[in-house]
Design a protein around this motif. Structure first.
Motif, PDB file in Angstrom:
ATOM      1  N   ILE A 119      -1.407  -4.207  -8.162  1.00 10.58           N
ATOM      2  CA  ILE A 119      -0.442  -3.122  -8.020  1.00 10.58           C
ATOM      3  C   ILE A 119       0.165  -3.243  -6.630  1.00 10.58           C
ATOM      4  O   ILE A 119      -0.552  -3.242  -5.635  1.00 10.58           O
ATOM      5  CB  ILE A 119      -1.116  -1.746  -8.177  1.00 10.58           C
ATOM      6  CG1 ILE A 119      -1.605  -1.571  -9.609  1.00 10.58           C
ATOM      7  CG2 ILE A 119      -0.158  -0.630  -7.806  1.00 10.58           C
ATOM      8  CD1 ILE A 119      -0.485  -1.489 -10.622  1.00 10.58           C
ATOM      9  N   GLY A 134       6.757  -6.762  -8.934  1.00  8.14           N
ATOM     10  CA  GLY A 134       6.278  -5.583  -9.659  1.00  8.14           C
ATOM     11  C   GLY A 134       7.326  -5.035 -10.601  1.00  8.14           C
ATOM     12  O   GLY A 134       7.021  -4.613 -11.717  1.00  8.14           O
ATOM     13  N   THR A 191      11.917   0.846 -10.359  1.00  5.78           N
ATOM     14  CA  THR A 191      10.712   0.512 -11.117  1.00  5.78           C
ATOM     15  C   THR A 191      10.160   1.750 -11.814  1.00  5.78           C
ATOM     16  O   THR A 191       9.714   1.678 -12.964  1.00  5.78           O
ATOM     17  CB  THR A 191       9.652  -0.096 -10.181  1.00  5.78           C
ATOM     18  OG1 THR A 191      10.194  -1.257  -9.541  1.00  5.78           O
ATOM     19  CG2 THR A 191       8.406  -0.486 -10.951  1.00  5.78           C
ATOM     20  N   GLN A 222       1.136   2.685 -11.247  1.00  2.00           N
ATOM     21  CA  GLN A 222       2.247   2.193 -10.426  1.00  2.00           C
ATOM     22  C   GLN A 222       3.322   3.263 -10.259  1.00  2.00           C
ATOM     23  O   GLN A 222       3.911   3.402  -9.182  1.00  2.00           O
ATOM     24  CB  GLN A 222       2.850   0.943 -11.065  1.00  2.00           C
ATOM     25  CG  GLN A 222       3.896   0.266 -10.190  1.00  2.00           C
ATOM     26  CD  GLN A 222       4.319  -1.078 -10.729  1.00  2.00           C
ATOM     27  OE1 GLN A 222       3.863  -1.498 -11.786  1.00  2.00           O
ATOM     28  NE2 GLN A 222       5.183  -1.759 -10.000  1.00  2.00           N
ATOM     29  N   GLY A 275      -4.762  -1.370 -12.830  1.00  2.04           N
ATOM     30  CA  GLY A 275      -3.697  -2.309 -12.496  1.00  2.04           C
ATOM     31  C   GLY A 275      -4.127  -3.308 -11.457  1.00  2.04           C
ATOM     32  O   GLY A 275      -4.593  -2.955 -10.388  1.00  2.04           O
ATOM     33  N   GLN A 294       1.987   5.750  -7.754  1.00  2.00           N
ATOM     34  CA  GLN A 294       1.890   5.114  -6.440  1.00  2.00           C
ATOM     35  C   GLN A 294       3.266   4.976  -5.798  1.00  2.00           C
ATOM     36  O   GLN A 294       3.427   5.204  -4.594  1.00  2.00           O
ATOM     37  CB  GLN A 294       1.229   3.743  -6.584  1.00  2.00           C
ATOM     38  CG  GLN A 294       1.004   3.036  -5.255  1.00  2.00           C
ATOM     39  CD  GLN A 294       0.046   1.875  -5.390  1.00  2.00           C
ATOM     40  OE1 GLN A 294      -1.161   2.058  -5.379  1.00  2.00           O
ATOM     41  NE2 GLN A 294       0.589   0.685  -5.534  1.00  2.00           N
ATOM     42  N   ASN A 295       4.264   4.629  -6.605  1.00  2.00           N
ATOM     43  CA  ASN A 295       5.616   4.511  -6.065  1.00  2.00           C
ATOM     44  C   ASN A 295       6.161   5.868  -5.620  1.00  2.00           C
ATOM     45  O   ASN A 295       6.794   5.980  -4.568  1.00  2.00           O
ATOM     46  CB  ASN A 295       6.547   3.903  -7.113  1.00  2.00           C
ATOM     47  CG  ASN A 295       6.338   2.409  -7.272  1.00  2.00           C
ATOM     48  OD1 ASN A 295       5.418   1.842  -6.702  1.00  2.00           O
ATOM     49  ND2 ASN A 295       7.178   1.775  -8.062  1.00  2.00           N
ATOM     50  N   CYS A 318       6.657  -5.006 -14.692  1.00  2.00           N
ATOM     51  CA  CYS A 318       6.541  -3.784 -15.493  1.00  2.00           C
ATOM     52  C   CYS A 318       7.488  -3.806 -16.683  1.00  2.00           C
ATOM     53  O   CYS A 318       7.305  -3.064 -17.641  1.00  2.00           O
ATOM     54  CB  CYS A 318       6.799  -2.548 -14.631  1.00  2.00           C
ATOM     55  SG  CYS A 318       8.537  -2.191 -14.326  1.00  2.00           S
ATOM     56  N   ASP A 357       7.766  -6.162  -4.342  1.00  2.00           N
ATOM     57  CA  ASP A 357       8.402  -5.126  -5.156  1.00  2.00           C
ATOM     58  C   ASP A 357       9.197  -5.735  -6.305  1.00  2.00           C
ATOM     59  O   ASP A 357       9.216  -5.204  -7.420  1.00  2.00           O
ATOM     60  CB  ASP A 357       9.320  -4.264  -4.291  1.00  2.00           C
ATOM     61  CG  ASP A 357       8.533  -3.380  -3.334  1.00  2.00           C
ATOM     62  OD1 ASP A 357       7.313  -3.249  -3.541  1.00  2.00           O
ATOM     63  OD2 ASP A 357       9.133  -2.842  -2.394  1.00  2.00           O
ATOM     64  N   SER A 393      -2.150   1.193 -16.209  1.00  2.00           N
ATOM     65  CA  SER A 393      -1.694   0.473 -15.016  1.00  2.00           C
ATOM     66  C   SER A 393      -0.264   0.860 -14.642  1.00  2.00           C
ATOM     67  O   SER A 393       0.068   0.974 -13.457  1.00  2.00           O
ATOM     68  CB  SER A 393      -1.793  -1.037 -15.236  1.00  2.00           C
ATOM     69  OG  SER A 393      -0.912  -1.458 -16.258  1.00  2.00           O
TER      70      SER A 393
END
Length: 410
Positions: A399, A224, A351, A280, A396, A283-284, A228, A221, A276
């Motif tokens: 990811i 990531g 993020t 993310q 991505g 997805q988060n 980003c 994490d 991408s």
């Protein structure tokens, strides 16, 4: 002879009054008792008064136009007459209390006397201009100093931010190698000696493996989060429905495990976004909804896009949170007291906020305990172009998942 002399004096007075009235400088003649004898048109304009309104006032004292005791003002004028100036505070409409007007003082005496009988006050326009320019220059200098100070602070913060980002990236990257070695050792212990381990040792090994996986998730994490903020922004036309589909594919194990349902947008609209980073972000948010699900019901995640408002919402029916904590949840490593028992790194929503900031969007959160949470992204630019089919690379790679105890690539 007497008639001619009287006529000459009258003509002289008329000429003097004409010159006095036409004088381009605001001028006033004041007697020793503070009475106003003469005042020209320019003084009327300077003080923003109408001399006609003062015609009926008797006696017409200096104190009607300026603040202060007339005798004290006259005494000061006589003391500097012929070699200095005085500063008077106007009390007429349109002037501020702290304003001062500068007047040069000229003594006026009758021909048969040597002492001052009247004083002539001439507005010192140059002095007023100089004072205003000095005041303006001081303000400009202060503004330049403040601007330079703010720039130095901003530059320093940017340098520290870059250094912190680089440190986070390097620290997370350097931690992955020993973590992989740790996983290898634990797998070797489990496969070679698992059968001979006593129950207590097997339990401890299981705890160690779970802790290592949590650390691996945190490191992923962090990487990531740092990535980003550093990767270049490549805007493309992206279908939100397709983006949700790709995220659903990546999280299929968690969705099936918890019997979750994802309700995709009813309108398949396209937006301008980095493919991408959008992947993310979704997805988060979806992974967060699965992680903070309610133990009493299956998770339901609804995603809606409002093309007219440029607004994307992701809501769930999970454990929710106290709405007074809605600003705190976007801080890195922030965990709410009500969800502290749930495993997580506390980086996922930070993020999300960074991704939104990179795009010029704004993300907000609303929650209610045991009812769920709603995340809203606003300021999204809609697109009308034909959507390019996404690829594995577009969505991505890598990811990192925020939900669960593992970290995988899409």
């Amino acid at each position: 002879m007497e008639e001619n002399s009287s006529a000459d004096r009258s003509l002289s007075e008329v000429i003097q009054r004409c010159y006095f009235e036409q004088n381009p400088i605001a001028t006033i003649v004041v007697g020793k008792s503070g009475e106003i004898v003469l005042a020209n048109r320019q003084l009327e304009r300077l003080l923003r008064i109408d001399r006609g309104d003062l015609a009926s006032v008797s006696p017409l004292s200096l104190s009607l136009l300026f603040s202060g005791d007339p005798r004290q003002m006259i005494g000061e004028m006589i003391s500097v007459a012929g070699r200095g100036r005085v500063y008077l505070e106007p009390k007429t409409e349109g002037w501020k209390k702290a304003d001062r007007i500068a007047f040069d003082v000229t003594p006026l005496t009758l021909s048969d006397r040597k002492k001052v009988d009247y004083v002539l006050l001439s507005h010192c326009q140059y002095d007023q201009y100089t004072a205003k320019m000095a005041k303006l220059t001081t303000r400009q200098a202060a503004l330049r100093w403040e601007t330079a100070r703010e720039k130095n602070i901003r530059d320093q913060l940017e340098r520290e931010y870059v250094e912190l980002e680089e440190f986070s990236r390097m620290a997370a990257h350097d931690l992955k190698a020993p973590l992989r070695h740790l996983f290898t050792l634990m797998n070797t212990l489990q496969s070679d000696y698992g059968e001979v381990f006593p129950d207590e040792a097997a339990t401890l090994l299981n705890f160690a493996e779970k802790s290592a996986r949590r650390l691996h998730s945190l490191v992923s994490d962090l990487l990531g989060h740092a990535r980003c903020g550093k990767q270049s922004l490549s805007l493309d036309t992206v279908s939100v429905e397709q983006a949700v589909h790709w995220v659903e594919r990546d999280l299929i194990e968690e969705i099936d495990k918890y019997a979750g349902t994802i309700l995709t947008p009813t309108v398949d609209a396209c937006i301008r976004a980095d493919r991408s980073l959008l992947h993310q972000l979704l997805q988060n948010l979806i992974g967060n909804a699965l992680k903070y699900r309610s133990p009493e019901r299956a998770p339901v995640i609804h995603i809606q896009l409002d093309p007219e408002e440029g607004r994307l919402t992701v809501g769930d029916n999970g454990v929710g949170f106290d709405n007074s904590q809605k600003e705190k949840i976007f801080g890195a490593f922030q965990r709410l007291p009500s969800t502290s028992h749930i495993e997580g790194s506390g980086v996922g929503l930070a993020t999300c906020q960074r991704i939104c900031q990179r795009h010029g969007w704004k993300i907000t959160a609303e929650g209610e305990p045991d009812k769920g949470a709603l995340f809203t992204v606003t300021g999204i630019e809609m697109a009308e172009e034909e959507v390019k089919p996404p690829t594995e690379t577009d969505c991505g790679s890598p990811i990192y998942l925020v939900s669960g105890a593992r970290a995988e690539t899409a």
